[in-house]
Design an enzyme around this catalytic site. Structure first.
Site, PDB file in Angstrom:
ATOM      1  N   MET A 561       0.835  -1.206   0.000  1.00 30.42           N
ATOM      2  CA  MET A 561       0.000   0.000   0.000  1.00 30.42           C
ATOM      3  C   MET A 561       0.871   1.257   0.000  1.00 30.42           C
ATOM      4  SD  MET A 561      -3.119  -1.243   0.011  1.00 30.42           S
ATOM      5  CE  MET A 561      -4.291  -0.054   0.594  1.00 30.42           C
ATOM      6  N   GLN A 564       2.565   1.746  -3.410  1.00 32.03           N
ATOM      7  CA  GLN A 564       1.625   2.217  -4.417  1.00 32.03           C
ATOM      8  C   GLN A 564       1.179   3.651  -4.151  1.00 32.03           C
ATOM      9  OE1 GLN A 564       0.541   1.135  -7.252  1.00 32.03           O
ATOM     10  NE2 GLN A 564      -1.022   2.723  -7.553  1.00 32.03           N
ATOM     11  N   GLU A 565       0.933   3.970  -2.894  1.00 33.78           N
ATOM     12  CA  GLU A 565       0.380   5.277  -2.556  1.00 33.78           C
ATOM     13  C   GLU A 565       1.384   6.414  -2.740  1.00 33.78           C
ATOM     14  OE1 GLU A 565      -2.529   6.337  -1.830  1.00 33.78           O
ATOM     15  OE2 GLU A 565      -3.684   4.515  -1.484  1.00 33.78           O
ATOM     16  N   SER A 566       2.606   6.223  -2.297  1.00 35.38           N
ATOM     17  CA  SER A 566       3.555   7.346  -2.277  1.00 35.38           C
ATOM     18  C   SER A 566       4.909   7.043  -2.877  1.00 35.38           C
ATOM     19  CB  SER A 566       3.770   7.807  -0.833  1.00 35.38           C
ATOM     20  OG  SER A 566       4.429   6.783  -0.087  1.00 35.38           O
ATOM     21  N   TYR A 672      -4.913   0.089  -9.424  1.00 29.65           N
ATOM     22  CA  TYR A 672      -4.464   0.106  -8.032  1.00 29.65           C
ATOM     23  C   TYR A 672      -4.468  -1.300  -7.432  1.00 29.65           C
ATOM     24  CZ  TYR A 672      -4.393   1.798  -3.138  1.00 29.65           C
ATOM     25  OH  TYR A 672      -4.086   2.051  -1.825  1.00 29.65           O
TER      26      TYR A 672
END
Length: 701
Positions: A561, A564-566, A672
């Site tokens: 997570m 993928q997010e940052s 995502y």
């Protein structure tokens, strides 16, 4: 006035140095700087050419080996001492740099000048020159600006300085100078100033052509364009047709304020038209009331198309019902009819309606785009129409057919058509990759998904020279000072031009520095390279494992997570407002904070890794609980929001996992989830733990 005390070392360095901005001194000062850099470059090259001596004799005695080892140890100590001295000098320069910035901001240029000798060799020295020019730009320091443009032409800062310089020239109406310094720009402000400069210079005919292009857009231009537009209006333009054209574009772009202004330039009928358009925009179901619309107005067709499109976003069947009424009451042209058919087809297909594919088939080839092509396949697989899915995959452009997603659905279609041998042949080929569809193919074959990684051995020589580049030294120093945006600009200016192998070596260097996001993004376009260590770093391990264990989360999933997010960007801040490593929206973070009694003083705390990971993992646990421990649904909810996913599950919960993911209405969420599944497997491999996603897929079959 800010006064900053300088130590004796600074005063000694000041002796014999001319004022920075005196024209005669500037030239000699820059010449000295150039000579100094040349000398440093020669020394660096000489050092690079020196090769360590090696012993080739096999009969070397133990005493000689011991003596050589002692020399090597002494040499290593000497190198370590030299590196320490160099680091110490750099740290002193760094402090001087920060002091110099404050002096410039306080307009204390005499005091600033005293620091110049100690900073000439500092990587960020050009940033001080830029800051000094920017501070004095309203005085139009032509000579300083020219020298900066000449000496630092490749710096990312040059673009920023040129922008500020052109605005300063325009402000003081130095139009001839503006024409000299202007370069083609995407900035509407600079473009309009350029047009004004052309008008002032007498080049009115060419300027007028460009003014029309600037005016004929579906949005408001900045106030800097007003003078140029006023001149055009004074010569008789625009005509009624041009006003109507821009009016239509403004309405399409939801620029209702601009549309209202444009309607005031035309007829009463147009003003009524704009009012009705705004009503339909807010209440698209009004398109069913055919008596509201004047058939004689040629612009009404576009209004009705827009209304049907808005209605379709809410409910495809309502749009279909409206079309059944409208098509007999208004003379739509071919393009308008095709727009409506495409809109209804896409809406029904995305919403999972059985008739979606029937409508998409009706779209003429001239109006088929990538979305129509792909949703013909998606609609077929949603309803397990495998022969149709196979057919529509074959209708995709050849280059698209080769992509793993469509190869996978071709194989699944063959399975559905009871052609297992042909299907398995495709699955076997797909399983050799590292992506989501390689994972799915491995599942279909009953094999373990094995991730392949590349290892670049021959990188040291390149890295040594690469690290010495002025731009990379500036990037590293900016990164050290936590000026991440500027650091990224410097890094990207160089790395974006590198071939794949050198980009890989650059990524490895950034990884060694702990600049993980640049390491990741530097490899982003190196399509044939999969260095899983660089692309998927283990960061904040102790904290992540601790939080994951406490909340009974799989650490590999948490890492997936974050990645993928940052991409571990230290100042990650999205356009939507999400912040930090796990990209939490401040309202969501506050809700989690209150619910679980986790202190959160301000949204800026979300940029702190510990706080962000604490709140992010807690929110992840909440999503997992809300969706009964389902990893896929919880992942989707983290991205799209739990309310959206809950509504979508009401009509799609019985779909197999692979179909459910690939037919979600939101492209970003589809991508995502696929990334998270693969990233979790990679991090599971890194951490030596199992990530059982297959059970989630099997439960949905």
């Amino acid at each position: 006035m800010i006064t900053i005390q300088l130590n004796i070392r600074h005063l000694c360095l000041w002796l014999g140095v001319s004022l920075l901005f005196a024209p005669s001194a500037f030239a000699s000062w820059e010449i000295a700087l150039a000579a100094e850099r040349t000398t440093q470059s020669q020394v660096t090259q000489q050092k690079a050419n020196v090769q360590p001596r090696t012993t080739t004799k096999k009969s070397a005695t133990k005493k000689r080996i011991t003596k050589k080892a002692a020399k090597q140890k002494a040499s290593a100590k000497k190198t370590t001492k030299a590196n320490a001295e160099l680091l110490s000098k750099l740290e002193l320069q760094r402090q001087d740099f920060l002091t110099a910035e404050k002096l410039i901001q306080a307009n204390q240029f005499d005091e600033f000048q005293q620091l110049v000798p100690s900073l000439r060799t500092y990587p960020l020295y050009p940033y001080l020159l830029y800051a000094a020019i920017k501070q004095r730009i309203d005085t139009l320091p032509y000579a300083d600006v020219d020298r900066f443009f000449a000496q630092y032409a490749d710096l990312p800062l040059v673009k920023s300085l040129r922008y500020r310089w052109l605005l300063a020239l325009a402000k003081q109406e130095r139009w001839q100078d503006y024409l000299v310094y202007y370069q083609l720009s995407k900035s509407s402000k600079l473009q309009c100033h350029f047009l004004q400069a052309q008008l002032e210079d007498g080049d009115k005919e060419e300027a007028l052509e460009q003014i029309q292009d600037m005016w004929l857009v579906g949005y408001s231009q900045p106030k800097e364009c007003d003078d140029a537009f006023d001149y055009w209006f004074s010569t008789g333009g625009p005509n009624h047709a041009q006003i109507r054209e821009r009016l239509q574009m403004a309405l399409q772009n939801k620029q209702h304020g601009l549309a209202k202004y444009l309607a005031s330039l035309t007829t009463a009928q147009d003003r009524q038209y704009v009012k009705l358009w705004r009503r339909v925009a807010h209440q698209p179901q009004l398109v069913k009331q055919v008596g509201l619309f004047n058939k004689s107005n040629p612009m009404v067709g576009d209004m009705l198309v827009n209304g049907v499109q808005r209605l379709a976003r809410r409910d495809g069947m309502q749009a279909f019902q409206a079309w059944r009424i409208l098509k007999y009451h208004y003379p739509f042209n071919r393009e308008q009819r095709q727009q409506i058919i495409r809109t209804i087809g896409m809406s029904l297909a995305i919403q999972g309606h059985p008739d979606g594919l029937l409508w998409l088939v009706k779209v003429d080839k001239d109006y088929v785009d990538a979305n129509v092509e792909e949703w013909r396949v998606r609609s077929a697989i949603t309803h397990s129409r495998w022969q149709q899915a196979f057919y529509w995959v074959a209708q995709l452009p050849l280059d698209k057919q080769k992509k793993s997603i469509w190869q996978y659905w071709k194989a699944k279609s063959l399975l559905g058509m009871q052609q297992k041998i042909k299907a398995n042949k495709i699955f076997q080929q797909l399983s050799k990759g590292n992506d989501y569809y390689a994972y799915l193919a491995s599942q279909q074959l009953g094999r373990k998904f094995t991730l392949k990684t590349d290892n670049f051995k021959d990188k040291d020589n390149f890295q040594k020279n690469f690290a010495q580049l002025a731009g990379i030294q500036r990037a590293k120093e900016l990164f050290t000072l936590k000026r991440y945006r500027a650091a990224r600009r410097e890094w990207q200016a160089i790395v974006s031009e590198l071939p794949e192998q050198q980009r890989w070596a650059a990524a490895d260097l950034a990884y060694q520095w702990g600049w993980y996001e640049r390491a990741i993004f530097s490899l982003f376009k190196a399509y044939d390279i999969d260095d899983l260590e660089i692309e998927f770093p283990i960061v904040h391990k102790k904290l992540v494992v601790k939080k994951a264990k406490r909340l009974k989360l799989n650490p590999a999933w948490v890492y997936a997570m974050m990645r993928q997010e940052s991409a571990f960007m230290l100042d990650a801040h999205s356009h939507a407002g999400a912040m930090g490593l796990m990209q939490l929206m401040p309202p969501t973070a506050r809700t989690v904070s209150r619910k679980h009694k986790i202190p959160l003083k301000s949204r800026y705390e979300l940029l702190k890794p510990a706080k962000n990971i604490t709140l992010g993992t807690r929110y992840l646990r909440d999503m997992l609980d809300q969706f009964d421990g389902d990893l896929i649904y919880a992942t989707a909810a983290y991205n799209a929001g739990p309310a959206r996913i809950t509504r979508w599950l009401e009509k799609s919960q019985n779909l197999p996992a692979d179909v459910w993911i690939d037919t979600l209405p939101w492209y970003e969420t589809r991508k995502y989830i696929k990334n998270i599944i693969v990233f979790a497997k990679i991090y599971g491999q890194h951490l030596g733990i199992d990530v059982d996603i297959s059970s989630t897929f099997n439960n949905k079959k």
